[in-house]
Structure formats: structure tokens, C-alpha cells
Motif scaffolding. Sequence first.
Motif, short mmCIF file in Angstrom:
data_model
loop_
_atom_site.label_atom_id
_atom_site.label_comp_id
_atom_site.label_asym_id
_atom_site.label_seq_id
_atom_site.Cartn_x
_atom_site.Cartn_y
_atom_site.Cartn_z
N HIS A 3 -41.58 26.14 34.19
CA HIS A 3 -40.17 26.51 34.20
C HIS A 3 -39.70 26.47 35.65
O HIS A 3 -40.34 27.04 36.53
CB HIS A 3 -39.96 27.91 33.63
CG HIS A 3 -40.18 27.99 32.17
ND1 HIS A 3 -39.20 27.73 31.25
CD2 HIS A 3 -41.29 28.28 31.46
CE1 HIS A 3 -39.69 27.86 30.05
NE2 HIS A 3 -40.96 28.19 30.14
N ALA A 4 -38.60 25.79 35.89
CA ALA A 4 -38.02 25.72 37.24
C ALA A 4 -36.62 26.32 37.17
O ALA A 4 -35.80 25.91 36.34
CB ALA A 4 -37.96 24.27 37.72
N VAL A 37 -44.86 17.93 39.84
CA VAL A 37 -43.99 19.07 40.15
C VAL A 37 -44.48 19.78 41.40
O VAL A 37 -43.69 20.15 42.27
CB VAL A 37 -43.90 20.03 38.95
CG1 VAL A 37 -43.20 21.33 39.33
CG2 VAL A 37 -43.19 19.36 37.78
N SER A 38 -45.78 19.95 41.52
CA SER A 38 -46.35 20.61 42.70
C SER A 38 -46.07 19.82 43.96
O SER A 38 -45.65 20.39 44.98
CB SER A 38 -47.86 20.79 42.53
OG SER A 38 -48.15 21.67 41.49
N ALA A 39 -46.28 18.52 43.92
CA ALA A 39 -46.05 17.68 45.10
C ALA A 39 -44.59 17.73 45.53
O ALA A 39 -44.28 17.87 46.73
CB ALA A 39 -46.48 16.24 44.82
N LEU A 40 -43.68 17.65 44.58
CA LEU A 40 -42.25 17.69 44.91
C LEU A 40 -41.84 19.04 45.49
O LEU A 40 -41.14 19.10 46.49
CB LEU A 40 -41.42 17.39 43.66
CG LEU A 40 -41.43 15.95 43.19
CD1 LEU A 40 -40.84 15.85 41.78
CD2 LEU A 40 -40.67 15.06 44.15
N LYS A 97 -35.41 16.93 37.31
CA LYS A 97 -34.70 16.54 36.09
C LYS A 97 -35.31 15.27 35.49
O LYS A 97 -35.43 15.15 34.27
CB LYS A 97 -33.21 16.30 36.38
CG LYS A 97 -32.38 17.55 36.45
CD LYS A 97 -30.91 17.22 36.69
CE LYS A 97 -30.08 18.47 36.82
NZ LYS A 97 -28.66 18.16 37.10
N SER A 98 -35.70 14.35 36.35
CA SER A 98 -36.34 13.11 35.88
C SER A 98 -37.66 13.41 35.19
O SER A 98 -37.96 12.83 34.14
CB SER A 98 -36.58 12.15 37.05
OG SER A 98 -35.37 11.72 37.59
N VAL A 107 -41.94 20.53 30.90
CA VAL A 107 -41.10 21.01 32.01
C VAL A 107 -39.72 21.41 31.47
O VAL A 107 -39.12 20.67 30.69
CB VAL A 107 -40.91 19.93 33.09
CG1 VAL A 107 -39.99 20.40 34.19
CG2 VAL A 107 -42.25 19.49 33.67
N LYS A 108 -39.25 22.58 31.90
CA LYS A 108 -37.93 23.07 31.50
C LYS A 108 -37.18 23.55 32.74
O LYS A 108 -37.69 24.40 33.48
CB LYS A 108 -38.08 24.23 30.51
CG LYS A 108 -36.79 24.93 30.15
CD LYS A 108 -35.93 24.06 29.24
CE LYS A 108 -34.71 24.89 28.81
NZ LYS A 108 -33.52 24.12 28.74
#
Length: 112
Positions: A3-4, A37-40, A97-98, A107-108
Motif C-alpha cells: 500500500h502506498a 517498488v523498493s528501488a523506486l 501508478k504504472s 500494489v494499491k
Amino acid sequence: MIHAFFKRNKKEEIISFEITGHAESGAYGTDIVCAGVSALSIGTTNSLSILGEFTPLVETNDEVEGGYLYVELPLEINEKQLTTAQTLLESLLISLKSIEEEYPKYVKLNLD
């Protein structure tokens, strides 16, 4: 699931983001969604410090317990730093978002 959460101020500027959880889209060490997600998010956090020339508030916890990253802009940054921060944070949001579109089961995004 990851969750972001992104929080904006009244001017619609992103002032913080929080990422929790694990994607669990693959075996530990081979989870490409979690790795992406971690890298970004870590790359953005490091870029805020280096390119923005300020130290954001950063909170993390042990990955084994559930993965957690919280990043908040300090109140005392100048206009140039804010512009740099917004470019980096909007880029992070677009990239996440991508990933969410490609892997909606893992991913949400939550936009505040």
C-alpha cells in the motif's frame, strides 16, 4: 499487498509518502514487484537528499516485519528545493501508478 499513501497539502503539493507491506508476488528474493517498488521509493528518498539538498524525515522498520517507509518533506525548505522535491515525488507517483496498473493484485495506491 503493498500500500502506498501520498499526502498533499492545500496547494496540491506532495508533502509525504508512506509505503507498507510486501507484494508477495514471488518467492523471497525473486519478487520483482517488491523490488521495483523498493528501488523506486528508496531511490526517490536518496534523490531528495542529494538533488534537493535537504534531509527529509525518514522512518523505516525491519523488512522482515512487513516493510515500511515513511518520507516527509521538512517545513523549512526553500522554493528551489520544493520544486526539485515535487518533480521527484510526482515522478515516484507516476512510476508507482504504472506498477499498480500492471500488478493490481500486489500494489494499491491511496491518494490523500
